[in-house]
Motif scaffolding. Structure first.
Motif, PDB file in Angstrom:
ATOM      1  N   ALA A  82       0.838  -1.196   0.000  1.00 59.03           N
ATOM      2  CA  ALA A  82       0.000   0.000   0.000  1.00 59.03           C
ATOM      3  C   ALA A  82       0.873   1.246   0.000  1.00 59.03           C
ATOM      4  O   ALA A  82       1.894   1.298   0.697  1.00 59.03           O
ATOM      5  CB  ALA A  82      -0.919  -0.008   1.207  1.00 59.03           C
ATOM      6  N   VAL A 113      -2.275  -5.271  -4.275  1.00 59.74           N
ATOM      7  CA  VAL A 113      -1.761  -4.315  -3.302  1.00 59.74           C
ATOM      8  C   VAL A 113      -1.966  -4.886  -1.905  1.00 59.74           C
ATOM      9  O   VAL A 113      -3.103  -5.130  -1.495  1.00 59.74           O
ATOM     10  CB  VAL A 113      -2.470  -2.956  -3.427  1.00 59.74           C
ATOM     11  N   LYS A 135      -3.873   1.388  -3.023  1.00 58.31           N
ATOM     12  CA  LYS A 135      -4.581   0.901  -1.851  1.00 58.31           C
ATOM     13  C   LYS A 135      -4.954  -0.564  -2.062  1.00 58.31           C
ATOM     14  O   LYS A 135      -5.098  -1.004  -3.206  1.00 58.31           O
ATOM     15  CB  LYS A 135      -5.849   1.716  -1.628  1.00 58.31           C
ATOM     16  N   SER A 147      -1.643  -4.777   2.278  1.00 57.80           N
ATOM     17  CA  SER A 147      -1.781  -3.756   3.326  1.00 57.80           C
ATOM     18  C   SER A 147      -0.623  -3.796   4.298  1.00 57.80           C
ATOM     19  O   SER A 147       0.186  -4.705   4.297  1.00 57.80           O
ATOM     20  CB  SER A 147      -3.090  -3.953   4.076  1.00 57.80           C
TER      21      SER A 147
END
Length: 125
Positions: A13, A123, A86, A125
């Motif tokens: 992210a 993506v 994101k 986190s």
């Protein structure tokens, strides 16, 4: 006629990726071009479009300010610069060539008649 998307990958992210879509078999310099994406279990959604000469662009609200679509007609290539990625951007990204030259009629998948195979963007986190 072939549209080949590339540049996807696995990133964290906040990272950036630049997708490319190279067209072969014919020129699309008179066509609007677009990017769509499809996440697992979801319908394909419009992401961005650019008109035939690159002067007008249009984005879905969720990527405004983070993604930039551009094109190089001399190279028959369209790009999608993705910044501030994101986890919700995770999807297979597809490029497509529209039936029209403008973006006003090029925000729905039905406006596109040539599609690339897609490139995976993941993506974490």
């Amino acid at each position: 006629v072939q549209l080949q998307a590339s540049g996807g990958g696995l990133v964290q992210a906040g990272a950036s990726l630049r997708l490319s879509c190279a067209a072969s078999g014919r020129t699309f310099s008179n066509n609007a071009m677009g990017w769509f994406r499809q996440a697992p279990g979801k319908e394909r959604e419009f992401v961005a479009a650019i008109d035939w000469n690159g002067r007008v662009t249009y984005y879905v609200d969720s990527v405004k300010g983070r993604f930039t679509i551009s094109r190089d007609n001399a190279k028959n290539t369209v790009f999608l610069q993705m910044n501030g990625l994101k986890p919700e951007d995770t999807a297979v990204y597809y490029c497509a060539a529209a039936r029209y030259s403008d973006t006003y009629r090029s925000t729905g998948s039905g406006s596109y008649n040539y599609w690339g195979r897609g490139t995976q963007v993941t993506v974490s986190s």
